[in-house]
Scaffold this motif. Structure first.
Motif, short mmCIF file in Angstrom:
data_model
loop_
_atom_site.label_atom_id
_atom_site.label_comp_id
_atom_site.label_asym_id
_atom_site.label_seq_id
_atom_site.Cartn_x
_atom_site.Cartn_y
_atom_site.Cartn_z
N PRO A 1 0.81 -1.22 0.00
CA PRO A 1 0.00 0.00 0.00
C PRO A 1 0.84 1.28 0.00
N ARG A 2 2.11 1.16 0.40
CA ARG A 2 2.87 2.39 0.50
C ARG A 2 3.35 2.87 -0.86
N VAL A 3 3.39 1.91 -1.81
CA VAL A 3 3.86 2.34 -3.13
C VAL A 3 2.74 3.06 -3.84
N GLN A 4 3.05 4.20 -4.36
CA GLN A 4 2.07 4.99 -5.09
C GLN A 4 1.93 4.40 -6.48
N ARG A 5 0.74 4.00 -6.82
CA ARG A 5 0.58 3.52 -8.19
C ARG A 5 -0.79 3.92 -8.70
N VAL A 6 -0.88 3.88 -9.99
CA VAL A 6 -2.13 4.25 -10.65
C VAL A 6 -3.17 3.18 -10.36
N PHE A 7 -4.38 3.63 -10.04
CA PHE A 7 -5.45 2.67 -9.77
C PHE A 7 -5.78 1.91 -11.05
#
Lengths: 723, 198
Positions: A26-32
């Protein structure tokens, strides 16, 4: 079945983001991910469904090309499709799936056998039971041993690669390959429509030889594993045969009785009735397989035992459901089996040996022909209707091998049988040969030899009555002669059945219903449905006209005819329903649908009569008052609905102050009723009888005690009486 | 049971009987023994009472008709020859019999079998199965388990199906047409094995 069909998916979803389910950090920012692929989740069911869909589409395709399906039997086409698909998969670099034996025996085979067993025609089967058993048991044994021994001899003679094949392996191979396959036989024989006798002979044999095959297979496999055979083992093998076959039948019988008993109580939960039939049968199969008994015989016994009782208990819709589900499943299974045969051929592994394979094919044919001729010679001494040369030829030629042989060979362990691959190859070749060559040529041969075909005869009540009469006659004659023959024992069995078994297993009154009556009911129902579908009221009236001398009888219209008349009327009258909905409801409580319809009809009658009334009356009928009048009439009707009025002229008219109107109404009703209404011909006659005060004819006949819409009819009767 | 020859000699006109009915000598002897067993009082002929003593026949719904078929109208007794001739109807058909158009049709031809069955329906012997006769047959076969209306509608339906000349009865020709398929499948009892209820 691990098949990667990724490219198909890729074709459908372009430009997607591939989502790996395990990386949920969850900490990695990624595109939904709006769209993602998760094929693993659905892989198994997806592939299974895809295969079944493919199989069904193929089946569809064949029947769209009539010329092709006329020449080549479906099984051949399906194997070719399988070959193509297998080739395609191989070209794509994947390993084609092989027909998994467990899948085959547990999922694909049972529906076909259950379908065959449930709809097995008992009469011809029991009449030819001796012949069928002879062919199944003795014939298969002969085939197995003949082939095994001669193959062994050939292997010895040949030397080379075949020298290592020992007697046991040959015998095992012989036993696998000698069994006539029910799936293949069904597939081919269904298309050629030969006469019932031959069909039941070959088909019965293919079903019953399962016991022999199972025993021989396990016997030889065990021996090969152990390495040596003693006399005791052989004796035990014989005992094993009886245990396997009789045990299988017993298991099937027990489950059949259970199913019949359960169906007795399903009158309130009609929806799951078919489920019981399927589940009990499948359980019978599986239970038999647990103990290495003959699962096929268990399945057949279960179907045969439960059928008469279950059919007496379940509703007509459940019966249709069972029939169609069985047909559907068996059809799908058959298709899948043949396709997989084709695919498995491509999959290999193969070890081709010219000698072995050709000798196998030749021996198959030879042993079959010799076996049939020899056995028929013996059997004909005891048969009434002898088997002619033509019959023998068809029986011999119809001995097709199929997927059961393949699966059994596949189950062999590679350790005990070094030649497993060679066996597999040989078996596949034999199967191909029988299905293609024999399957394709049998139809022209049947025509050429002018073998009797199946008679397309519709059931007739005459035949049923006369058949039963003749049965009784022959039983009686046998009793006079003191001869305990076929009919005598059958009569005893029927009597026992009626007195004890039917009482337990059939619900309610149906247990007392004689066979003739249920046959008659079924026939009338079929005829009614047929008439409905053709929707010709003209033919209906024609069919129900009877000669003038029996004018008394004309009013005893059978219940089913009434049903037809009613339905046709309903179809025509429903258009008027919308218009009349504004009128009030009466207080009686029949079924809502019937209510509307009969109400509509009565209203129409009344409108008619009103119109006629107006001719007679000096005071013009006040049309605007009609709703009120009708309402009143209905209310008064409800008071009399329990009484069956004899004299109907004095229906209380709610406008009592006009005596002329009352008279007029009487007259007009008479007059009106006597004019036959276009729509209600037979009914109209009935009405006229009532008005003519003919007391006798008022009773509406209750011809058939069909435990169905009885209540409905009751309500109908009451309704009519009130006019 | 005595030796073959001596038993055969006891039967009058045995050669002619065998010729006419097509039974072999073995069969004739067995039937003779059966006849003797049924004829408990040893009178040399049977009366309806003797037939009635056969248990299973008494339970048969059409037992009376079958018994009646053995006795020609007016006669009270049946001798051995008649007994055998009637039973000869039920011998299996000889397929390889030479087709001699001049000789009379054998007793066990399909046509004669059907005639026999027809006579059991047609009690008043007018050559037709009328509606009432059909009703009687149905009543016998179905017993008390069905209502009168059901019987009547079945009878109506039956006649409707078979009756081609619209005379409200089934003649022998019409009967033959609808029964054509049945006799092909039915197996007549073979008087071959020696299981007897003496």
């Amino acid at each position: 079945m691990r098949m990667r069909m990724k490219m198909l998916l890729l074709l459908f979803c372009c430009g997607v983001v591939f989502c790996d389910q395990n990386h949920s950090d969850p900490r990695v920012q990624r595109v939904f991910p709006v769209i993602s692929i998760n094929y693993d989740y659905v892989q198994m069911p997806f592939e299974v469904s895809l295969w079944i869909l493919l199989a069904s589409l193929m089946k569809l395709g064949f029947h769209l090309i009539p010329r092709l399906s006329g020449i080549v039997p479906e099984s051949c086409l399906l194997i070719v499709v399988g070959l193509l698909v297998g080739g395609l998969i191989r070209v794509l670099g994947e390993k084609p799936p092989v027909l998994d034996s467990q899948l085959f025996f547990l999922c694909l085979l049972p529906p076909i056998i259950l379908d065959a067993g449930y709809f097995l025609p008992i009469q011809p089967f029991s009449e030819n039971a001796g012949t069928i058993l002879m062919f199944a048991v003795v014939g298969t044994l002969w085939n197995a041993f003949f082939m095994g021994v001669v193959l062994y001899g050939v292997c010895r003679l040949d030397g080379g690669g075949l020298a290592s094949v020992d007697l046991l392996s040959c015998l095992l191979f012989g036993s696998i390959v000698s069994a006539v396959d029910p799936v293949a036989v069904l597939a081919v024989f269904e298309e050629i429509h030969i006469n019932e006798l031959l069909h039941i002979l070959v088909f019965g044999e293919s079903l019953l030889n399962d016991a022999v095959t199972v025993v021989l297979y396990h016997l030889f496999e065990e021996f090969a594993h152990v390495g040596e055979v003693s006399a005791v083992d052989v004796f035990l093998g014989v005992v094993c045969f009886f245990v396997v076959s009789l045990g299988g039948i017993m298991v099937g019988g027990v489950y059949g009785v259970l199913a019949a008993f359960t169906s007795r109580f399903t009158s309130h939960t009609r929806v799951i009735e078919p489920l019981f039939v399927f589940l009990y049968s499948y359980m019978a199969y599986l239970s038999a397989e647990v103990f290495h008994l003959s699962g096929i015989m268990a399945l057949i016994a279960c179907g045969v035992v439960m059928r008469p009782y279950v059919e007496a208990n379940i509703s007509h819709k459940s019966y249709t459901t069972i029939k169609y589900f069985l047909k559907m499943w068996s059809s799908v299974s058959e298709t899948l089996i043949f396709i997989f045969l084709g695919v498995s051929t491509v999959a290999g592994p193969h070890a081709w040996n010219w000698t072995f394979v050709t000798i196998t094919i030749v021996l198959c044919l030879l042993s079959r022909v010799l076996g049939v001729i020899g056995l028929t010679y013996i059997i004909n001494k005891y048969r009434m209707v002898k088997l002619s040369g033509k019959d023998q030829f068809i029986v011999a030629y119809g001995g097709l091998r199929g997927a059961i042989a393949f699966s059994l060979a596949f189950l062999l362990s590679g350790d005990d049988f070094a030649m497993k691959d060679m066996f597999l190859t040989a078996i596949i070749t034999v199967i191909f040969f029988t299905v293609f060559v024999q399957g394709m040529t049998i139809r022209p041969l049947v025509d050429l030899l002018a073998v009797k075909k199946k008679k397309q005869s519709k059931t007739s009540i005459n035949e049923e009555i006369h058949t039963q009469f003749l049965e009784l006659l022959l039983t009686g004659i046998e009793d006079v002669c003191g001869h305990y023959g076929h009919h005598h024992w059958r009569d005893k069995l029927n009597r026992f059945n009626k007195r004890y078994i039917k009482r337990c297993l059939i619900a309610g009154e149906r247990s007392q219903e004689p066979q003739l009556i249920s046959f008659y009911n079924k026939m009338e129902l079929e005829q009614a449905m047929m008439l409905l579908e053709s929707n010709s009221s003209a033919s209906l009236i024609a069919a129900s006209t009877v000669p003038q001398q029996r004018s008394r009888r004309t009013l005893n219209i059978s219940k089913e005819r009434e049903e037809e008349i009613r339905k046709i009327l309903r179809a025509n009258l429903q258009k008027t329903q919308q218009r009349l909905r504004s009128y009030s409801r009466h207080t009686l409580m029949p079924d809502a649908e019937e209510d509307d319809w009969s109400e509509t009809r009565l209203r129409k009658q009344r409108v008619e009569m009103e119109r006629r009334m107006s001719h007679f009356l000096t005071v013009p009928a006040n049309r605007s008052e009609s709703p009120a009048m009708r309402r009143g009439r209905f209310e008064s009707d409800s008071q009399v609905h329990t009484v069956r009025p004899r004299v109907l002229v004095s229906v209380p008219v709610p406008l009592p102050d006009d005596p002329e109107e009352a008279d007029g109404s009487t007259q007009s009703r008479n007059g009106g009723a006597q004019k036959p209404d276009g729509l209600q011909d037979s009914r109209g006659r009935k009405q006229s009888v009532k008005f003519a005060l003919d007391v006798e004819e008022q009773k509406l006949p209750r011809c058939l005690s069909d435990p169905g819409p009885n209540n409905l009819l009751e309500e109908e009767e009451l309704f009519y009486q009130k006019d | 049971m005595g030796s073959t020859n001596s038993t055969l000699l006891k039967i009058p006109n045995v050669e002619e009987l065998m010729q006419e009915t097509g039974f072999s000598s073995v069969h004739i002897i067995r039937l003779y023994d059966r006849f003797k067993a049924l004829d408990k009082e040893g009178r040399g002929h049977l009366c309806p009472h003797d037939f009635g003593a056969i248990k299973e026949l008494a339970m048969n719904p059409i037992g009376d008709r079958i018994i009646g078929a053995f006795f020609s109208p007016g006669q009270e007794t049946v001798d051995f020859n008649t007994f055998v001739k009637i039973l000869a109807h039920f011998r299996p058909v000889d397929k390889d019999r030479p087709r001699d158009p001049n000789s009379p049709e054998p007793i066990n031809s399909r046509s004669n079998k059907l005639k026999f069955a027809f006579q059991l329906y047609d009690q008043d012997k007018d050559g037709k199965i009328s509606r009432d006769e059909l009703l009687k047959v149905l009543r016998d076969m179905l017993g008390m388990q069905v209502t009168e209306e059901q019987l009547e509608s079945i009878a109506d339906r039956t006649i409707q199906e078979a009756d081609l000349d619209r005379d409200d009865a089934i003649s022998f020709e019409e009967f033959r047409k609808v029964s054509a398929k049945i006799l092909h499948l039915k197996k007549a009892p073979v008087v071959m094995s020696a299981e007897y209820d003496c």
